[in-house]
Design an enzyme around this catalytic site. Structure first.
Site, PDB file in Angstrom:
ATOM      1  N   MET A   5       0.841  -1.200   0.000  1.00 20.50           N
ATOM      2  CA  MET A   5       0.000   0.000   0.000  1.00 20.50           C
ATOM      3  C   MET A   5       0.879   1.253   0.000  1.00 20.50           C
ATOM      4  SD  MET A   5      -3.436  -0.958   2.004  1.00 20.50           S
ATOM      5  CE  MET A   5      -2.840  -0.735   3.661  1.00 20.50           C
ATOM      6  N   ASP A  48       2.328  -9.253   8.989  1.00 19.25           N
ATOM      7  CA  ASP A  48       0.866  -9.393   8.991  1.00 19.25           C
ATOM      8  C   ASP A  48       0.568 -10.882   8.935  1.00 19.25           C
ATOM      9  OD1 ASP A  48      -0.039  -6.450   8.614  1.00 19.25           O
ATOM     10  OD2 ASP A  48       1.622  -6.744   7.229  1.00 19.25           O
ATOM     11  N   SER A  92       4.269   1.218   7.849  1.00 27.13           N
ATOM     12  CA  SER A  92       3.999   2.519   7.213  1.00 27.13           C
ATOM     13  C   SER A  92       3.335   3.476   8.193  1.00 27.13           C
ATOM     14  CB  SER A  92       3.097   2.338   5.998  1.00 27.13           C
ATOM     15  OG  SER A  92       3.715   1.467   5.079  1.00 27.13           O
ATOM     16  N   LEU A 123       6.672   3.080   1.421  1.00 23.80           N
ATOM     17  CA  LEU A 123       7.593   1.943   1.516  1.00 23.80           C
ATOM     18  C   LEU A 123       8.727   2.189   2.508  1.00 23.80           C
ATOM     19  CD1 LEU A 123       7.916   0.846  -2.233  1.00 23.80           C
ATOM     20  CD2 LEU A 123       6.236   0.135  -0.530  1.00 23.80           C
ATOM     21  N   HIS A 165       9.365  -3.482   3.318  1.00 17.65           N
ATOM     22  CA  HIS A 165       8.973  -3.712   1.922  1.00 17.65           C
ATOM     23  C   HIS A 165      10.208  -4.045   1.069  1.00 17.65           C
ATOM     24  CE1 HIS A 165       5.711  -0.789   3.246  1.00 17.65           C
ATOM     25  NE2 HIS A 165       5.010  -1.832   2.852  1.00 17.65           N
TER      26      HIS A 165
HETATM   27  P1  AMP Z   1       1.546  -2.887   3.504  1.00 16.65           P
HETATM   28  O1  AMP Z   1       2.123  -1.905   2.520  1.00 16.65           O
HETATM   29  O2  AMP Z   1       1.612  -2.452   4.918  1.00 16.65           O
HETATM   30  O3  AMP Z   1       0.191  -3.391   3.078  1.00 16.65           O
HETATM   31  O4  AMP Z   1       2.508  -4.138   3.443  1.00 16.65           O
HETATM   32  C1  AMP Z   1       2.848  -4.748   2.226  1.00 16.65           C
HETATM   33  C2  AMP Z   1       3.606  -6.008   2.520  1.00 16.65           C
HETATM   34  O5  AMP Z   1       4.786  -5.695   3.272  1.00 16.65           O
HETATM   35  C3  AMP Z   1       2.818  -7.006   3.353  1.00 16.65           C
HETATM   36  O6  AMP Z   1       3.075  -8.312   2.855  1.00 16.65           O
HETATM   37  C4  AMP Z   1       3.386  -6.823   4.736  1.00 16.65           C
HETATM   38  O7  AMP Z   1       3.292  -7.964   5.553  1.00 16.65           O
HETATM   39  C5  AMP Z   1       4.831  -6.510   4.416  1.00 16.65           C
HETATM   40  N1  AMP Z   1       5.477  -5.796   5.521  1.00 16.65           N
HETATM   41  C6  AMP Z   1       5.035  -4.680   6.151  1.00 16.65           C
HETATM   42  N2  AMP Z   1       5.869  -4.344   7.158  1.00 16.65           N
HETATM   43  C7  AMP Z   1       6.862  -5.275   7.172  1.00 16.65           C
HETATM   44  C8  AMP Z   1       8.024  -5.491   7.973  1.00 16.65           C
HETATM   45  N3  AMP Z   1       8.343  -4.680   8.985  1.00 16.65           N
HETATM   46  N4  AMP Z   1       8.808  -6.546   7.690  1.00 16.65           N
HETATM   47  C9  AMP Z   1       8.497  -7.387   6.669  1.00 16.65           C
HETATM   48  N5  AMP Z   1       7.426  -7.239   5.878  1.00 16.65           N
HETATM   49  C10 AMP Z   1       6.609  -6.197   6.114  1.00 16.65           C
END
Ligand code: AMP
Length: 241
Positions: A8, A127, A159, A11, A15
């Site tokens: 989303m 997540d 984020s 980044l 990410h």
């Molecule tokens: P989001 O942009 O928050 O929807 O996350 C996109 C992807 O990045 C999802 O698969 C999350 O689980 C992963 N993600 C978010 N934060 C982290 C983190 N700190 N470490 C590893 N993966 C992450």
């Protein structure tokens, strides 16, 4: 064939770890950046969700993305979306606090898969319930997971962290501290007055039921709010503890 990393945006290094992992799997890596309204249960959370498209292009490219894709709402949902049910596990924990959240997640991931047709997709353990539901629903897709990336002091990158003040951030540290001592999780979390608990449990990774002595793979999961900002984290629990 490409590997897809759905995000989303806003980044960060978490990410980037996903993108690097994707790049190990294939030379074509598509990073999608789409703030999916269907998975938000509060209008204010959607509205306040950080959006940093220019920085995102740089961060994704540096990590090895070959395409950074910002689909429009119409591209993802040309028709009124038919939501995919996340089933009973989708009603627990995150799903209990955010009804319809996981149906929104599965629906967008399904559309991303339909459009990009990747050979694999990469998601974060951060997540954990989302990862579980995606693996469970998209059985034919290769779903690769990456461990949670943390700040030097243990705070899981997210984020939403940009919305934390310095004192909020200090309070948020209680989550990763509590995960280190799963047997005393509730007690530790209660020492931080600024942390408002949603849940803290040790679950069986197989089915999200409370772990018992017989459970082989246990995971501690925590969620709550600091200053109205929702934070979640999880960690593997040593089976002997
Ligand atoms: P989001 O942009 O928050 O929807 O996350 C996109 C992807 O990045 C999802 O698969 C999350 O689980 C992963 N993600 C978010 N934060 C982290 C983190 N700190 N470490 C590893 N993966 C992450």
């Amino acid at each position: 064939m490409t590997v897809l990393v759905p995000t989303m945006g806003a980044l960060h290094k978490g990410h980037q770890a996903l993108i690097k992992r994707a790049r190990e799997l294939d030379k074509e890596v598509v990073v999608s950046i789409f703030v999916n309204p269907l998975q938000f249960t509060e209008a204010a959370d959607l509205e306040k969700y950080p959006r940093t498209p220019e920085a995102d292009i740089q961060i994704a490219t540096l990590a090895g993305a070959t395409e950074v894709w910002f689909p429009t709402y119409e591209e993802i949902y040309p028709n009124e979306p038919v939501q995919i049910s996340a089933g009973p596990i989708g009603e627990l924990y995150e799903g209990a606090s955010r009804p319809g959240h996981f149906a929104g997640v599965l629906t967008v991931v399904n559309r991303l898969f339909e459009i990009v047709k990747p050979k694999a997709a990469v998601f974060g353990e951060k997540d954990f319930q989302q990862l579980w539901l995606i693996k469970n629903h998209f059985k034919k897709m290769e779903i690769i997971s990456v461990p949670t990336i943390r700040e030097f002091d243990g705070l899981a990158l997210s984020s939403r962290n940009v919305r934390l003040t310095e004192s909020d951030r200090n309070a948020a540290l209680i989550i990763s501290k509590a995960l280190k001592e799963p047997a005393r999780m509730a007690e530790i979390l209660a020492t931080e007055p600024e942390f408002k608990l949603d849940y803290a449990d040790i679950i069986d990774e197989q089915n999200f039921q409370i772990a018992t002595d017989a459970t082989k793979n246990k995971r501690a999961i925590i969620a709550g709010w600091v200053n109205g900002i929702r934070l979640l984290d999880n960690a593997v629990v040593d089976t002997n503890s």
